[in-house]
Enzyme design. Structure first.
Site, PDB file in Angstrom:
ATOM      1  N   CYS A   1       2.010   3.316  12.036  1.00 19.35           N
ATOM      2  CA  CYS A   1       2.940   2.831  11.015  1.00 19.35           C
ATOM      3  C   CYS A   1       3.261   3.981  10.071  1.00 19.35           C
ATOM      4  O   CYS A   1       2.600   5.023  10.111  1.00 19.35           O
ATOM      5  CB  CYS A   1       2.341   1.646  10.251  1.00 19.35           C
ATOM      6  SG  CYS A   1       0.866   2.046   9.283  1.00 19.35           S
TER       7      CYS A   1
ATOM      8  N   HIS B   1       0.840  -1.198   0.000  1.00 20.72           N
ATOM      9  CA  HIS B   1       0.000   0.000   0.000  1.00 20.72           C
ATOM     10  C   HIS B   1       0.871   1.241   0.000  1.00 20.72           C
ATOM     11  O   HIS B   1       2.041   1.193   0.387  1.00 20.72           O
ATOM     12  CB  HIS B   1      -0.928   0.018   1.219  1.00 20.72           C
ATOM     13  CG  HIS B   1      -0.204  -0.044   2.528  1.00 20.72           C
ATOM     14  ND1 HIS B   1       0.257  -1.234   3.062  1.00 20.72           N
ATOM     15  CD2 HIS B   1       0.154   0.914   3.416  1.00 20.72           C
ATOM     16  CE1 HIS B   1       0.856  -1.008   4.211  1.00 20.72           C
ATOM     17  NE2 HIS B   1       0.811   0.292   4.448  1.00 20.72           N
TER      18      HIS B   1
END
Length: 535
Positions: free
Chosen positions: A223, A64
Site C-alpha cells: 500500500c 495513518h
C-alpha cells in the site's frame, strides 16, 4: 517507550466525522509531546486519506501516515458508539486507530505497527476491544500485554449482575457494548462473522477438484504508506487460505522492507494474488502464472473471492504473459495514468538511453574537428592509415569513433521505446526497426515510428493465448521472429517511404535556412537548446 498508553485511548470518542476523530486522537498525541506540530500532522493525515479511504469492513477505521511532525512512533485508539464514516463499504467504523510514524521510523517500530495491523483481522481481538471496560485494558490489549481471552476473563469477573449498569464509570460495559448495534451501527457487534477475512471464504474450497497436493498460492501485498493495509491484507489472505484448504504464502512489501519469496515457492505455485496500490517490486517473477491483480483493500475485504478467482483461472489455464509483469516505464509510473502520459514516458525511455550515445559520439566528433580541422571528415579510415605521431591521425580516430557511436542513435532510440512499452521482448524488433529506419533514410522520425510499432506488435503477440508447451520458447524465438518480420515489413514496404520523404523535407528546410534566413535558423537552434535543457 510504549507506543500506546492509557492516555492515548478514548473509549467514548464523540467525534462525528473522520477529520474530527483524527483531531481528537492527535490532540492526545500532542499532549504527550509525540506530535510536535498538530496542524502539520493533521495535514499529513488528510493527504494520506485522500489517496485512499482508510475504512475497512468490520467497523474499523485506521487513519495513518508518516510525518516529519511525529517525534516517535505512536498509536492512539478511539471507540465510537455512533460510528464514524471512514469510507468502508459496509458502513461506519466504531474502532478507530490513528497511527503516527516518524518520517524516518526504523524497521523495529514499523514491524510492531505491522503486527497490530495483522491483529485487526482477528475477530477475538476486535471483540475484546469493543468490550474493554477501561482505557488501561484497551491499551494493554493493543500492546499485546494481555490476550483477548485474558481480557474477556477479567471483564467477566468485573461485570455487574445481568441487567444492572456499571455504576460510577463512564466506560463501556459488556451490556453497553450492545448499544451501537441497537442504535443502527451495523459494525459495532463483536460477532466473529463480522471479521473481514472469513466473511466470503465459503466457496473457494470447492472451486475445483482436490489435486494430489493442496492448491498453492503466492501473494504480494503493498500500500502507499506500507504501515497498515499491507499487513492487514496479508493476514486476511492467510486466514482465508487456511479456511479454503490452500497453501498460501504472502510477501509483504511494506515500509519495514520485505523478504522476497523463495524462487522455489514461486516456481511451485499454482496461482498468484497481487493485492497492491503501488507497483509490485520484481513483478516479472510471477510471469507465466495464473494471476489475480487487485487493489490492497480487496485483499482485506474479499480474500475468499480472490482465492476462488485464481483457482478458476488455473483451471481454465489462464496465465500472464511476460508483458503483464509491468514494463520499466510502468514500474516508475503512477496508478491511473492516461495514455498521453504513458506515451510521453515511452518516448522519454528511448531518449534517455540514446542521450549517452549522443554525448559520447558528439564530443568525440567535436574533438576530431578541433584537432584536425573541418576537413577531418575526408580523412581515410584509420584502419588503412594511422601514424602515432601525427595529430591528424588522432583527429581522424576520434572523428571516426564518434561517427560509429552516432550510428547507434536511431536503433537505440527505437529499441528502448519498444522496451518501455513491452519490456525486453520489445528490444529485438525495436533495434531492427531502428536500423531499417537508418537504411531507408527515415532518420529519427523513422526511429520513433519503429519503436512505437515494435512495442505495439509485441504487446499484441503477448496477448494471444499460447499452449503451455510453447510458452518456454515464446520470449527467445517466437516473439523476436514474428515481431521483427512484421516491423520489417511495415518499415520497408508500408510506412518507411512516406516517413523518409517527410524526414528529407524537414532536413532540406533546415538546410535552406543557412543562407538568407540565418537569423531564423539561429533563433530556431536557440529555442531547441532551451527546450532540450528544460526551459
Amino acid at each position: 517507550s510504549e507506543m500506546i498508553t492509557a492516555d492515548l485511548v478514548d473509549l467514548d470518542l464523540s467525534a462525528e466525522t473522520k477529520e474530527a476523530a483524527a483531531r481528537a486522537l492527535a490532540e492526545r498525541m500532542a499532549a504527550l509531546g509525540r506530535v510536535t506540530d498538530l496542524a502539520g500532522f493533521l495535514a499529513d493525515v488528510a493527504t494520506r486519506e485522500a489517496q485512499m479511504p482508510t475504512g475497512l469492513d468490520g467497523g474499523i477505521g485506521i487513519p495513518h501516515c508518516r510525518s516529519a511532525h511525529v517525534s516517535e512512533p505512536t498509536l492512539a485508539f478511539g471507540r465510537s458508539a455512533a460510528g464514524i464514516d471512514f469510507g468502508a463499504a459496509d458502513g461506519p467504523a466504531d474502532l478507530i486507530f490513528l497511527i503516527a510514524a516518524p518520517a524516518g521510523a526504523d524497521d523495529a517500530h514499523l514491524t510492531i505497527l505491522s503486527a497490530l495491523a495483522r491483529q485487526l483481522m482477528n475477530a477475538e481481538f476486535t471483540a475484546a476491544l469493543r468490550s474493554a471496560a477501561d482505557t488501561a485494558t484497551a491499551a494493554a490489549l493493543i500492546r499485546g500485554d494481555v490476550t483477548p481471552q485474558q481480557a474477556a476473563a477479567a471483564q467477566t469477573e468485573a461485570a455487574p449482575p445481568s441487567g444492572e449498569a456499571a455504576s460510577g464509570s463512564a466506560q463501556t460495559s459488556p451490556a453497553d457494548d450492545a448499544a451501537p448495534a441497537e442504535a443502527g451501527a451495523p459494525n459495532a457487534a463483536p460477532a466473529p462473522s463480522e471479521a473481514p477475512a472469513p466473511k466470503d471464504t465459503t466457496g473457494p474450497a470447492t472451486a475445483d477438484p482436490t489435486p494430489e497436493h493442496p492448491f498453492r498460492i503466492v501473494a504480494v501485498t503493498s500500500c502507499p504508506t506500507g504501515i497498515a493495509h499491507t499487513y492487514m491484507a496479508a493476514e486476511s489472505l492467510e486466514n482465508a487460505g487456511r479456511e479454503a484448504g490452500v497453501e498460501l504464502v504472502v510477501e509483504t512489501q511494506g515500509s519495514a522492507g520485505f523478504t522476497r519469496l523463495d524462487p522455489a515457492l514461486i516456481a511451485a505455485a499454482d496461482g498468484v494474488i497481487l493485492a497492491h496500490d503501488v507497483p509490485v517490486r520484481d513483478k516479472d517473477r510471477f510471469a507465466g502464472k495464473p494471476t489475480v491483480d487487485v487493489g490492497v483493500k480487496a485483499g482485506i475485504n474479499r480474500p475468499g473471492e480472490l482465492i476462488a478467482e485464481v483457482r478458476q483461472k488455473a483451471t481454465r489455464g489462464e496465465t500472464t504473459a511476460p508483458a503483464a509483469a509491468g514494463t520499466p516505464v510502468e514500474r516508475t509510473g503512477e496508478p491511473g495514468e492516461g495514455y498521453g502520459t504513458k506515451l510521453r514516458k515511452w518516448l522519454m525511455s528511448g531518449v534517455s538511453y540514446m542521450v549517452p550515445f549522443v554525448a559520447a559520439g558528439g564530443l568525440l566528433i567535436a574533438i576530431g574537428f578541433a584537432l584536425g580541422g573541418y576537413k577531418v571528415n575526408k580523412a581515410p579510415s584509420v584502419m588503412d592509415h594511422f601514424v602515432w605521431t601525427q595529430t591528424d591521425s588522432w583527429a581522424a580516430l576520434m572523428f571516426q569513433i564518434g561517427g560509429v557511436a552516432f550510428a547507434f542513435l536511431v536503433p537505440v532510440l527505437a529499441g528502448y521505446i519498444a522496451y518501455g512499452i513491452a519490456d525486453r521482448p520489445g528490444l529485438v524488433p525495436g533495434f531492427v526497426g531502428g536500423s531499417i529506419a537508418l537504411t531507408i533514410n527515415a532518420g529519427f522520425l523513422g526511429g520513433l515510428a519503429a519503436g512505437l510499432i515494435s512495442g505495439a506488435v509485441v504487446t499484441a503477440i503477448q496477448r494471444v493465448r499460447i499452449p503451455q508447451a510453447l510458452r518456454g520458447i515464446m520470449p527467445v524465438v517466437v516473439i523476436p521472429l514474428i515481431s521483427s518480420a512484421v516491423v520489417g515489413f511495415l518499415m520497408f514496404v508500408v510506412i518507411g517511404k512516406p516517413i523518409a520523404t517527410a524526414q528529407k523535407g524537414m532536413t532540406d528546410w533546415l538546410s535552406g535556412l543557412s543562407g538568407a534566413n540565418a537569423v531564423l535558423l539561429g533563433a530556431l537552434l536557440g529555442l531547441m537548446m532551451c527546450f532540450d535543457l528544460g526551459g
